[in-house]
Write an enzyme that holds these catalytic residues in place. Structure first.
Site, PDB file in Angstrom:
ATOM      1  N   SER A   1      -2.749  -9.756  -3.016  1.00  0.00           N
ATOM      2  CA  SER A   1      -3.626  -9.019  -3.932  1.00  0.00           C
ATOM      3  C   SER A   1      -3.626  -9.718  -5.283  1.00  0.00           C
ATOM      4  CB  SER A   1      -3.132  -7.577  -4.102  1.00  0.00           C
ATOM      5  OG  SER A   1      -3.838  -6.916  -5.132  1.00  0.00           O
TER       6      SER A   1
ATOM      7  N   TYR B   1       3.147  -1.350  -6.143  1.00  0.00           N
ATOM      8  CA  TYR B   1       2.170  -2.158  -5.415  1.00  0.00           C
ATOM      9  C   TYR B   1       2.175  -3.594  -5.932  1.00  0.00           C
ATOM     10  CZ  TYR B   1      -2.257  -3.466  -3.217  1.00  0.00           C
ATOM     11  OH  TYR B   1      -3.229  -4.093  -2.477  1.00  0.00           O
TER      12      TYR B   1
END
Length: 279
Positions: free
Chosen positions: A146, A159
């Site tokens: 990501s 995250y």
């Protein structure tokens, strides 16, 4: 070399493959006539995913409910896949979750986020990749990272930590594969804004700025064909140039000894905006 792993009768395993980017990637592989093994927790999606992959031309389709944070379950799956198909040619570690988090874990989400997003990638690779190497045939590993694991914006630290770990692990994996002379290669997929179950929230229609999973999969395979390791996807709002400036600024926090996350710091935000605009 990696693209040689794709072909009729060969086998691909995709975690988080019942929908979104995972399913779109599996569809590409199905069109090459591969066997597809879909790993997911969302059993309610299995029938539709299987029908889609069979319609796309997959040789065989398996769907398995496996928690990627469960090492014993992953080992059992590897034995089952090896016993039936002889092993895996393409491995995509795409399973992930984003329930939100805070720095002191009042949300109680850190353990699961790290176990799935990072631990799942590490465990699946550690269980499956040695067998891929031992076969002495071309192999392809794709790990989904990501941009939040590169520029680490404030707001969801668990995250960010998990995806930063995926980046570092995949870099180390590819270095090992390269230095050992293996025919297997690893690659880091870094999607942009993609309209999936992970990003949907309460929206029923794709935002204009988002890519579809299919666009992301198309870009993935175009990049793999060029031999790219870092597959940094744009979207309808963010260009490659913008991504590069954001990444460059983040790295210069270290090089220039600025405050961490200076892009969001009150004393540096204006300087970043000027840099981003090329001033």
């Amino acid at each position: 070399m990696g693209m040689d792993a794709i072909g009729a009768g060969k086998t691909a395993l995709v975690t988080g493959g019942a929908a979104g980017i995972g399913l779109a990637t599996a569809q590409h592989l199905a069109r090459a006539g591969m066997n597809i093994v879909v790993i997911d927790l969302r059993e309610e999606l299995f029938d539709a995913a299987e029908a889609t992959l069979r319609a796309d031309g997959a040789a065989e389709v398996w769907t398995r409910k496996v928690d990627v944070s469960d090492l014993a379950a992953i080992k059992a799956l590897e034995a089952e896949v090896k016993g039936h198909f002889g092993g895996v040619n393409v491995l995509m570690c795409n399973a992930g979750m984003q329930p939100g988090s805070d720095i002191f874990n009042t949300s109680k989400t850190w353990d699961k986020v790290l176990a799935v997003n990072l631990g799942g990638v590490v465990s699946v690779c550690q269980v499956f990749v040695p067998g891929m190497m031992e076969r002495g045939a071309p192999g392809l590993v794709i790990n989904t990272g990501s941009k939040q694991g590169i520029t680490t914006p404030p707001g969801d630290p668990a995250y960010n930590v998990s995806k930063a770990g995926v980046k570092v692990f995949t870099e180390a994996l590819q270095h090992h594969l390269r230095e050992s002379g293996s025919l297997v290669s690893a690659h880091l997929l870094v999607p942009g804004f993609v309209f999936t179950d992970l990003t949907r929230r309460d929206r029923t229609e794709k935002p204009d700025g988002a890519w579809t999973p299919e666009q992301t999969a198309d870009f993935l395979f175009e990049s793999l064909a060029k031999g790219d390791f870092y597959i940094i996807c744009p979207d309808n709002d963010v260009t490659r140039e913008v991504d590069e400036k954001r990444m460059d600024w983040a790295m210069h926090d270290i090089i220039d000894n600025r405050p961490p996350l200076s892009r969001w710091h009150k004393d540096w935000a204006e300087a970043f905006e000027a840099y981003a605009k090329g001033n």
